[in-house]
Write a protein that holds these residues in place. Sequence first.
Motif, PDB file in Angstrom:
ATOM      1  N   PHE A  81       0.822  -1.215   0.000  1.00 43.48           N
ATOM      2  CA  PHE A  81       0.000   0.000   0.000  1.00 43.48           C
ATOM      3  C   PHE A  81       0.857   1.267   0.000  1.00 43.48           C
ATOM      4  CE2 PHE A  81      -1.977   3.467   2.421  1.00 43.48           C
ATOM      5  CZ  PHE A  81      -3.079   3.709   1.613  1.00 43.48           C
ATOM      6  N   PRO A  85       0.244   3.174  -3.612  1.00 48.70           N
ATOM      7  CA  PRO A  85      -1.173   3.226  -3.229  1.00 48.70           C
ATOM      8  C   PRO A  85      -2.135   3.136  -4.411  1.00 48.70           C
ATOM      9  CG  PRO A  85      -0.096   5.354  -2.887  1.00 48.70           C
ATOM     10  CD  PRO A  85       0.978   4.362  -3.169  1.00 48.70           C
ATOM     11  N   TRP A  88      -2.061  -0.442  -5.682  1.00 48.00           N
ATOM     12  CA  TRP A  88      -2.696  -1.274  -4.639  1.00 48.00           C
ATOM     13  C   TRP A  88      -4.210  -1.176  -4.732  1.00 48.00           C
ATOM     14  CZ3 TRP A  88      -5.886   0.583  -0.725  1.00 48.00           C
ATOM     15  CH2 TRP A  88      -6.238  -0.333   0.264  1.00 48.00           C
ATOM     16  N   ARG A  89      -4.725   0.064  -4.893  1.00 49.61           N
ATOM     17  CA  ARG A  89      -6.172   0.266  -4.918  1.00 49.61           C
ATOM     18  C   ARG A  89      -6.791  -0.372  -6.156  1.00 49.61           C
ATOM     19  NH1 ARG A  89      -5.927   4.997  -3.210  1.00 49.61           N
ATOM     20  NH2 ARG A  89      -6.518   4.607  -1.069  1.00 49.61           N
ATOM     21  N   GLN A 145       1.357  -8.470   1.066  1.00 48.57           N
ATOM     22  CA  GLN A 145       0.116  -7.725   0.935  1.00 48.57           C
ATOM     23  C   GLN A 145      -1.088  -8.589   0.569  1.00 48.57           C
ATOM     24  OE1 GLN A 145       0.457  -4.437   1.814  1.00 48.57           O
ATOM     25  NE2 GLN A 145      -1.765  -4.419   1.963  1.00 48.57           N
ATOM     26  N   GLU A 389      -6.278   0.345   4.181  1.00 45.68           N
ATOM     27  CA  GLU A 389      -5.057  -0.320   3.729  1.00 45.68           C
ATOM     28  C   GLU A 389      -4.899  -1.630   4.456  1.00 45.68           C
ATOM     29  OE1 GLU A 389      -3.357   2.797   6.681  1.00 45.68           O
ATOM     30  OE2 GLU A 389      -5.129   2.500   5.489  1.00 45.68           O
TER      31      GLU A 389
END
Length: 389
Positions: A81, A85, A88-89, A145, A389
């Motif tokens: 994250f 970011p 990741w999103r 993750q 997150e």
Amino acid sequence: MVWAASTQAMSIKERQKLDLSEYTVTRPNASYFDVQERMELLQRTDNPLLLTQIERLSTGPSCRQLLEIPPLDTKIRIPGFYPSPKAWREISSPLFEFEKTVAKLAGSYVASGDIYYGECLIRFLDKWARSDALMKFYYDSAKPQAWFATESMIFSAAEAYSVVRGAVDGMAEQKQRINDWLKRLAYQHKAIPGQPNNSCCNNHFYRRALYATMVGVLTDDDELFRFGVSAVYSALNDMTEEGAFPLEMKRGRRAVHYQNYALLWLIPNMQIIARQGYDIFNLEIDGNTIRDAVNFAIDVIVDPSKLGDLAPQEQYMGFLKDDQYLAWMEIYLARFNNPRLTQFLETMRPIFNRGAGGYVTLYFMDPKAQEQVSTEQKKQQNRLFEDLE
């Protein structure tokens, strides 16, 4: 219940040596709140805030459309994250869609009383169970993750399922497949111990414990249930005199955020345990209870200087503008009066968290506590992030 704490943070080996034999699943059909009692209250409430939520959820999603969502049955890989970011999103979007879907179906059932949504949820989860979804994820100690992301997915599925399972007649084969799938997921996922002084024992452990407790209840599995209980003992054992979680204080400028984040998983976990008949909220270790962690969290949110030497006093506070991080407060206030927590929630209700309890205001708020949202416009302006997150 009073225990003596060790002087060191509890290791995995020490957790495994805990005698938790007194903790057994006593009510496999109990959800994390009393569903029938809450539905009866919602049917007679005149609280405008709750009535607005009921109205919005009563016309729920189309089951046919939801069943077209493809299960995640290929290997899940997700970037970190903080380094990436945006990526990741984007990559996490299907995982969030799953969590929002199961939460919405459970919420729609509670709001409307229409068993259609409960049956749809079971059909939806059964499709994922038949595909062995979520069983494949990439894990490396340096790239955890995907392991992290599936933690809240397992609980999202289990908690939503716990809301409807007892109300849905029949569908025995589907229920058994879901039970087996959730149990296999939980055992496979928790078999990864995590890193020493980090994911083995910090907020990620508390999040694994949350799904373990709920799946343990659903499948009448005492081993999973006790794994979940062990997180509460570990957290209270590690707590400082002030009520701080040391591994969360190590996060520097995000220490306050992660103290709160730890409670986001610990409080609903304790709620599930309490629903099995255990006085877990009053568990005391070396003079500390969970109330000390709660009071410390409020203290340092209001005044970061109260961190003392535990962490820098320049703290990231953006999480306070996103209601999902406050979900634990709604659950806690259903058990304890705390005017300072009430103040936090008054400008943020209704509270929703797709991975830690769903529509918690609908499920837990005392109708006398608050009648109106502060303003929807203000709530939208305050929302910083779409997802945890």
